[in-house]
Design an enzyme around this catalytic site. Structure first.
Site, PDB file in Angstrom:
ATOM      1  N   LYS A  17       0.859  -1.194   0.000  1.00 13.39           N
ATOM      2  CA  LYS A  17       0.000   0.000   0.000  1.00 13.39           C
ATOM      3  C   LYS A  17       0.891   1.237   0.000  1.00 13.39           C
ATOM      4  O   LYS A  17       1.814   1.351   0.822  1.00 13.39           O
ATOM      5  CB  LYS A  17      -0.843  -0.032   1.275  1.00 13.39           C
ATOM      6  CG  LYS A  17      -2.245   0.515   1.136  1.00 13.39           C
ATOM      7  CD  LYS A  17      -2.968   0.276   2.462  1.00 13.39           C
ATOM      8  CE  LYS A  17      -4.386   0.736   2.425  1.00 13.39           C
ATOM      9  NZ  LYS A  17      -5.005   0.676   3.760  1.00 13.39           N
TER      10      LYS A  17
HETATM   11  O1  G3P Z   1      -7.726   1.430   5.568  1.00 15.47           O
HETATM   12  C1  G3P Z   1      -8.123   2.732   5.300  1.00 15.47           C
HETATM   13  C2  G3P Z   1      -9.480   3.111   5.778  1.00 15.47           C
HETATM   14  O2  G3P Z   1     -10.470   2.227   5.502  1.00 15.47           O
HETATM   15  C3  G3P Z   1      -9.635   4.137   6.808  1.00 15.47           C
HETATM   16  O3  G3P Z   1     -10.900   4.229   7.378  1.00 15.47           O
HETATM   17  O4  G3P Z   1     -12.508   4.949   9.092  1.00 15.47           O
HETATM   18  O5  G3P Z   1     -10.060   5.494   9.363  1.00 15.47           O
HETATM   19  O6  G3P Z   1     -11.433   6.661   7.659  1.00 15.47           O
HETATM   20  P1  G3P Z   1     -11.248   5.398   8.434  1.00 15.47           P
END
Ligand code: G3P
Length: 218
Positions: A83
């Site tokens: 990533k």
């Molecule tokens: O892995 C990245 C992602 O899904 C982040 O989610 O909830 O931290 O915005 P969030």
């Protein structure tokens, strides 16, 4: 549509993997920090549990180091997807790693322009963060729709749309309708998907009626 779980919690991953509906895992540095585990060992462990792609994120910001980190992470297991963030250095890294047949997930995507760059660089996945867009008053689901339209205009764009930063079961429905190839979902939300009050009510009635028959299947 594929389902990835968005967590670095190995116990949660094992539990959800046992449900038989899991296609892969995404992690990020924040999730790894929360796990309190050694990053490389953790990725190795996750890759043993789950057969599908497991995203492991680089933490360098300059191409040279990012590339080396990507190579190192890719050697942990065959199913590691590297990533990288959607920056100039991240896109250069994506191009170089993709040329070596290493799968790359370009993360922190917040616009269609960024998604075009990731596809040009040969990314295996683009991760638009829909919840974080909603947080700042934009429409995350619309971004998925836009990217889907753009990618379908060009046969040479092979990048899969991985809807990330999903905050609700409504989001899951919406990104599925929009045609996202993958949704990466926090464990709690994956469980929410099973729930419906009419399922519980219906099951209760079926079991009560079955009892009346005094029969057994086994
Ligand atoms: O892995 C990245 C992602 O899904 C982040 O989610 O909830 O931290 O915005 P969030």
């Amino acid at each position: 549509m594929e389902f990835f779980v968005d967590t670095a919690d190995i116990n949660e991953i094992k539990r959800i993997n046992n449900m038989g509906i899991l296609d892969g895992v995404t992690t990020n540095p924040s999730l790894v920090a929360k796990s309190n585990k050694n990053f490389k060992q953790l990725i190795k462990e996750i890759c043993k549990v789950v057969n599908g792609p497991v995203s492991a994120e680089v933490t360098a910001t300059k191409f040279e180091e990012m590339y080396k980190e990507g190579i190192k992470l890719s050697k942990i297991a065959k199913n590691v997807v590297v990533k990288v963030p959607l920056t100039v250095d991240g896109i250069i890294t994506c191009k170089k790693l993709s040329k070596k047949n290493i799968g790359v997930n370009v993360t922190l995507c917040f616009s269609s322009n960024q998604a075009i760059l990731a596809a040009k660089a040969g990314a295996k996945y683009i991760s638009p963060f829909i919840g974080r867009l909603d947080d700042v008053g934009k429409n995350g689901v619309s971004l998925i729709e836009e990217i889907k339209k753009i990618y379908s205009n060009y046969k040479n764009f092979k990048t899969k749309i991985l809807a990330a930063s999903i905050r609700s079961t409504k989001h899951i429905e919406q990104v599925a309708i929009a045609g996202a190839d993958v949704a990466t979902v926090p464990p709690k939300l994956l469980e929410e998907m099973f729930k419906h009050p009419l399922t519980n009510k219906g099951l209760k009635m079926f079991l009560e009626d079955w009892k009346k028959t005094k029969q057994k299947i086994l």
